[in-house]
Design a protein around this motif. Sequence first.
Motif, PDB file in Angstrom:
ATOM      1  N   ILE A  74      19.594  10.147  25.447  1.00  0.00           N
ATOM      2  CA  ILE A  74      20.274   8.992  26.035  1.00  0.00           C
ATOM      3  C   ILE A  74      21.658   8.902  25.401  1.00  0.00           C
ATOM      4  N   ASN A  75      22.662   8.681  26.205  1.00  0.00           N
ATOM      5  CA  ASN A  75      24.011   8.500  25.697  1.00  0.00           C
ATOM      6  C   ASN A  75      24.081   7.149  24.980  1.00  0.00           C
ATOM      7  N   ALA A  76      24.498   7.186  23.729  1.00  0.00           N
ATOM      8  CA  ALA A  76      24.565   5.962  22.926  1.00  0.00           C
ATOM      9  C   ALA A  76      25.444   4.905  23.579  1.00  0.00           C
ATOM     10  N   ASN A  77      26.502   5.331  24.272  1.00  0.00           N
ATOM     11  CA  ASN A  77      27.398   4.373  24.942  1.00  0.00           C
ATOM     12  C   ASN A  77      26.684   3.581  26.021  1.00  0.00           C
ATOM     13  N   ASP A  78      25.598   4.136  26.548  1.00  0.00           N
ATOM     14  CA  ASP A  78      24.859   3.467  27.613  1.00  0.00           C
ATOM     15  C   ASP A  78      23.927   2.369  27.112  1.00  0.00           C
ATOM     16  N   ILE A  79      23.563   2.411  25.825  1.00  0.00           N
ATOM     17  CA  ILE A  79      22.561   1.455  25.356  1.00  0.00           C
ATOM     18  C   ILE A  79      22.938   0.670  24.105  1.00  0.00           C
ATOM     19  N   LEU A  80      23.925   1.145  23.370  1.00  0.00           N
ATOM     20  CA  LEU A  80      24.273   0.480  22.112  1.00  0.00           C
ATOM     21  C   LEU A  80      25.597  -0.271  22.234  1.00  0.00           C
ATOM     22  N   PRO A  81      25.740  -1.324  21.433  1.00  0.00           N
ATOM     23  CA  PRO A  81      27.024  -2.036  21.418  1.00  0.00           C
ATOM     24  C   PRO A  81      28.143  -1.104  20.926  1.00  0.00           C
ATOM     25  N   LYS A  82      29.349  -1.317  21.450  1.00  0.00           N
ATOM     26  CA  LYS A  82      30.492  -0.478  21.118  1.00  0.00           C
ATOM     27  C   LYS A  82      30.709  -0.395  19.603  1.00  0.00           C
ATOM     28  N   GLU A  83      30.555  -1.520  18.914  1.00  0.00           N
ATOM     29  CA  GLU A  83      30.777  -1.549  17.462  1.00  0.00           C
ATOM     30  C   GLU A  83      29.779  -0.638  16.728  1.00  0.00           C
ATOM     31  N   LEU A  84      28.544  -0.620  17.192  1.00  0.00           N
ATOM     32  CA  LEU A  84      27.534   0.221  16.553  1.00  0.00           C
ATOM     33  C   LEU A  84      27.814   1.695  16.809  1.00  0.00           C
ATOM     34  N   VAL A  85      28.229   2.027  18.018  1.00  0.00           N
ATOM     35  CA  VAL A  85      28.578   3.421  18.342  1.00  0.00           C
ATOM     36  C   VAL A  85      29.728   3.879  17.444  1.00  0.00           C
ATOM     37  N   GLU A  86      30.737   3.031  17.280  1.00  0.00           N
ATOM     38  CA  GLU A  86      31.876   3.382  16.428  1.00  0.00           C
ATOM     39  C   GLU A  86      31.442   3.569  14.981  1.00  0.00           C
ATOM     40  N   LYS A  87      30.534   2.752  14.509  1.00  0.00           N
ATOM     41  CA  LYS A  87      30.034   2.891  13.130  1.00  0.00           C
ATOM     42  C   LYS A  87      29.242   4.194  12.979  1.00  0.00           C
ATOM     43  N   LEU A  88      28.420   4.514  13.964  1.00  0.00           N
ATOM     44  CA  LEU A  88      27.662   5.761  13.918  1.00  0.00           C
ATOM     45  C   LEU A  88      28.585   6.978  13.928  1.00  0.00           C
ATOM     46  N   GLN A  89      29.710   6.850  14.639  1.00  0.00           N
ATOM     47  CA  GLN A  89      30.669   7.954  14.706  1.00  0.00           C
ATOM     48  C   GLN A  89      31.311   8.240  13.346  1.00  0.00           C
ATOM     49  N   ASP A  90      31.227   7.298  12.415  1.00  0.00           N
ATOM     50  CA  ASP A  90      31.697   7.560  11.050  1.00  0.00           C
ATOM     51  C   ASP A  90      30.806   8.595  10.367  1.00  0.00           C
ATOM     52  N   PHE A  91      29.561   8.692  10.811  1.00  0.00           N
ATOM     53  CA  PHE A  91      28.591   9.584  10.188  1.00  0.00           C
ATOM     54  C   PHE A  91      28.335  10.848  11.003  1.00  0.00           C
ATOM     55  N   ILE A  92      28.355  10.737  12.308  1.00  0.00           N
ATOM     56  CA  ILE A  92      28.001  11.872  13.158  1.00  0.00           C
ATOM     57  C   ILE A  92      28.709  11.723  14.502  1.00  0.00           C
ATOM     58  N   GLN A  93      29.244  12.847  15.010  1.00  0.00           N
ATOM     59  CA  GLN A  93      29.925  12.832  16.307  1.00  0.00           C
ATOM     60  C   GLN A  93      29.518  14.063  17.100  1.00  0.00           C
ATOM     61  N   GLY A  94      29.190  13.865  18.360  1.00  0.00           N
ATOM     62  CA  GLY A  94      28.899  14.983  19.251  1.00  0.00           C
ATOM     63  C   GLY A  94      27.641  15.753  18.904  1.00  0.00           C
ATOM     64  N   GLU A  95      26.775  15.208  18.100  1.00  0.00           N
ATOM     65  CA  GLU A  95      25.524  15.856  17.699  1.00  0.00           C
ATOM     66  C   GLU A  95      24.351  15.021  18.183  1.00  0.00           C
ATOM     67  N   TYR A  96      23.175  15.605  18.126  1.00  0.00           N
ATOM     68  CA  TYR A  96      21.962  14.869  18.471  1.00  0.00           C
ATOM     69  C   TYR A  96      21.403  14.227  17.208  1.00  0.00           C
ATOM     70  N   ILE A  97      20.893  13.046  17.367  1.00  0.00           N
ATOM     71  CA  ILE A  97      20.260  12.357  16.238  1.00  0.00           C
ATOM     72  C   ILE A  97      18.908  11.828  16.724  1.00  0.00           C
ATOM     73  N   TYR A  98      17.892  12.023  15.913  1.00  0.00           N
ATOM     74  CA  TYR A  98      16.549  11.547  16.243  1.00  0.00           C
ATOM     75  C   TYR A  98      16.332  10.222  15.533  1.00  0.00           C
ATOM     76  N   ILE A  99      15.944   9.212  16.288  1.00  0.00           N
ATOM     77  CA  ILE A  99      15.636   7.912  15.708  1.00  0.00           C
ATOM     78  C   ILE A  99      14.133   7.704  15.874  1.00  0.00           C
ATOM     79  N   PRO A 100      13.381   7.799  14.780  1.00  0.00           N
ATOM     80  CA  PRO A 100      11.917   7.704  14.893  1.00  0.00           C
ATOM     81  C   PRO A 100      11.460   6.306  15.294  1.00  0.00           C
ATOM     82  N   ALA A 101      10.307   6.272  15.920  1.00  0.00           N
ATOM     83  CA  ALA A 101       9.705   4.995  16.305  1.00  0.00           C
ATOM     84  C   ALA A 101       9.207   4.266  15.064  1.00  0.00           C
TER      85      ALA A 101
END
Length: 87
Positions: free
Chosen positions: A4-31
């Motif tokens: 899922i594209n993060a831009n489609d489900i997460l607030p813009k501020e959270l996407v920008e914060k995540l981009q500080d750590f990882i960009q253009g890669e896949y990240i697994y978020i466990p349940a």
Amino acid sequence: MRYINANDILPKELVEKLQDFIQGEYIYIPAIKDQHKNWGELSGFRKEIDRRNSEIIQAYNSGNSIQELAESYCLSVYAIRKIIYNK
């Protein structure tokens, strides 16, 4: 699992914060541990397999041979044995 594209489900501020750590890669978020689903639960395939396996066991107990069941269900003799003897 689908991506899922993060831009489609997460607030813009959270996407920008995540981009500080990882960009253009896949990240697994466990349940969350209590909310984890076993294989096939979401799609219903697990129930379908369980129903089929019950049918196989019932047919075997009714006198069908392992070879007949393998041919009927398009499974190997080994798979039929696993279903019958592991239940």
